[in-house]
Design a protein around this motif. Structure first.
Motif, short mmCIF file in Angstrom:
data_model
loop_
_atom_site.label_atom_id
_atom_site.label_comp_id
_atom_site.label_asym_id
_atom_site.label_seq_id
_atom_site.Cartn_x
_atom_site.Cartn_y
_atom_site.Cartn_z
N SER A 20 3.87 2.72 1.56
CA SER A 20 4.21 1.42 0.94
C SER A 20 4.67 0.39 1.95
N SER A 21 4.79 0.78 3.24
CA SER A 21 5.35 -0.13 4.23
C SER A 21 4.88 0.28 5.62
N ASP A 33 4.51 -1.84 -5.57
CA ASP A 33 5.41 -1.48 -6.67
C ASP A 33 5.69 0.02 -6.73
N GLY A 91 12.60 4.11 0.42
CA GLY A 91 13.47 3.13 1.07
C GLY A 91 12.76 2.19 2.02
N THR A 92 11.59 2.57 2.52
CA THR A 92 10.89 1.70 3.45
C THR A 92 10.35 0.45 2.76
N ASP A 93 10.09 0.56 1.44
CA ASP A 93 9.63 -0.64 0.72
C ASP A 93 10.74 -1.68 0.61
N ARG A 94 12.00 -1.26 0.74
CA ARG A 94 13.11 -2.21 0.79
C ARG A 94 13.39 -2.64 2.22
N LEU A 95 13.25 -1.70 3.15
CA LEU A 95 13.50 -2.01 4.56
C LEU A 95 12.50 -3.04 5.09
N PRO A 129 9.33 -4.70 3.23
CA PRO A 129 8.37 -4.82 2.13
C PRO A 129 7.02 -5.34 2.63
N ARG A 179 14.94 -5.97 6.38
CA ARG A 179 16.30 -6.07 5.86
C ARG A 179 16.89 -4.66 5.82
N ALA A 191 18.28 -1.09 4.94
CA ALA A 191 18.08 -0.16 3.83
C ALA A 191 18.11 1.26 4.36
N THR A 246 13.70 9.11 -4.81
CA THR A 246 14.14 7.76 -5.16
C THR A 246 15.18 7.75 -6.27
#
Length: 385
Positions: A40-41, A120, A148-152, A154, A160, A162, A193
């Motif tokens: 995802s990232s 998503d 968490g990488t999708d928050r770290l 995106p 950012r 995470a 998750t």
């Protein structure tokens, strides 16, 4: 253990630790294996290199049309991420089968069977290439889930902080189907998750206050009061608040600095007018030392304050009694107070950021902080008695 793999693991573990931390559950089996993971990232590669055993010298399959399309991307991918090109428009299976010798030599080949980053958090269909490679080399398929990488980082977003988690599952036989591999990764991902990060109730309450609009106001008021009479220095407030909510460290530190300067100016004017506020936990020897410094250096004497243990309020009152010019006092105290207040606040924020995974221990941290502060304050007051 290959040195290059060990250095890559250390590099990415350090960087991810600085951006929120990385956790791993499970281990790769002995010998070669094909690792299949959700994607995802762009940070997924870093997460896997930081979490997987360096003794497997993991090699990461990367899209040839993206990561190997220019010389600088090729160098970054191959040297920092142990990447190898996989064509997505024909010939990809041949690219994968070329890694069979690495698998037989005990290495791990990491692939993202979706072929692209998902949106998503939904896993796409898995391509067969990873399973074909495992069958050809006679090695197991190991599911891995990354959270968490999708928050770290995106997709099409900015970096950012995470926490990143990597879960390594039970190996599947080389005869597993793409659907079975996808289901195993999906199940791991759901568990990873959904597991909340343990936290302290005290930290949550402190963070709720410090992270709200009232947080900087409290920092300002605390520092202002300390410059007048309050015996507890504003750095204690920062050590409590900035560790609880690191993202607010700079704002809280600036608010405390502003309060300290405002309180110092007010204390100077009050002392010049003959008003003497109580100053608990200060001594006559402190006041005598400050008077001597002011007579020799005037407003510049406040530069000694961050290091000698004498409270700022003593300097402010004695400066008022010595008729130090307010403008000169503000300029010099801004430099001296700013150097300490901002350093302490940002350092506490950095500590809270790095200790994010241990936030459940915040209550113990407060106990150690309170005990250490009490001992240090006692030694300072005793030393100046």
């Amino acid at each position: 253990m290959p040195l290059a793999a060990l250095l890559r693991r250390a590099l990415w573990w350090t960087l991810l630790t600085l951006t929120g931390g990385v956790e791993r559950r499970g281990r790769l089996p002995r010998g070669g294996c094909v690792v299949v993971a959700n994607h995802s990232s762009h940070a997924d590669t870093a997460a896997l290199l930081a979490a997987l055993d360096a003794r497997h010298a993991p090699a990461i399959g990367a899209a040839a049309d993206y990561w190997f399309a220019s010389p600088w991307r090729r160098r970054i991918c191959s040297r920092l991420a142990a990447g190898f090109p996989v064509r997505r428009t024909g010939g990809g299976t041949a690219d994968l089968l070329a890694r069979s010798a690495d698998l037989r030599a005990g290495r791990a080949v990491v692939l993202f069977p979706e072929g692209t980053r998902a949106r998503d958090g939904e896993l796409g269909a898995f391509h067969r290439g990873a399973l074909v490679l495992a069958q050809e080399a006679g090695v197991p398929v190991v599911p891995a889930a990354i959270a968490g990488t999708d928050r770290l980082l995106p997709k099409h977003g900015r970096l950012r902080p995470a926490l990143v988690r990597v879960a390594v599952g039970t190996p599947l036989p080389a005869s597993a189907t793409p659907e079975q591999a996808r289901d195993a990764v999906a199940a791991l991902h759901r568990r990873t998750t959904s597991e909340p990060l343990a936290d302290s109730r005290v930290r949550k309450r402190v963070a709720a206050v410090a992270g709200a609009r009232i947080g900087p106001a409290l920092g300002f008021a605390w520092a202002c009061a300390e410059a007048l009479s309050w015996p507890l220095m504003p750095e204690l407030f920062l050590a409590v608040a900035c560790v609880a909510v690191p993202r607010r460290a700079l704002k809280l530190s600036l608010a405390a600095l502003a309060g300290s300067l405002a309180g110092g100016l007010l204390a100077l004017h009050l002392a010049a007018s003959g008003v003497q506020l109580p100053q608990p936990l200060t001594t006559d020897r402190m006041r005598a030392e400050v008077r001597q410094e002011l007579s020799a250096e005037s407003a510049a004497a406040v530069r000694h304050q961050p290091w000698n243990g004498i409270p700022f309020k003593v300097y402010a009152r004695e400066a008022g009694r010595a008729d130090v010019a307010p403008s000169a006092w503000l300029a010099h105290s801004a430099l001296s107070r700013g150097s300490r207040t901002l350093t302490v606040g940002l350092a506490c924020g950095a500590f809270g950021f790095l200790a994010h995974r241990k936030r459940r221990c915040y209550g113990g941290y407060l106990a150690l902080l309170g005990g250490g502060f009490t001992v240090a304050l006692t030694l300072i007051v005793t030393g100046w008695s």
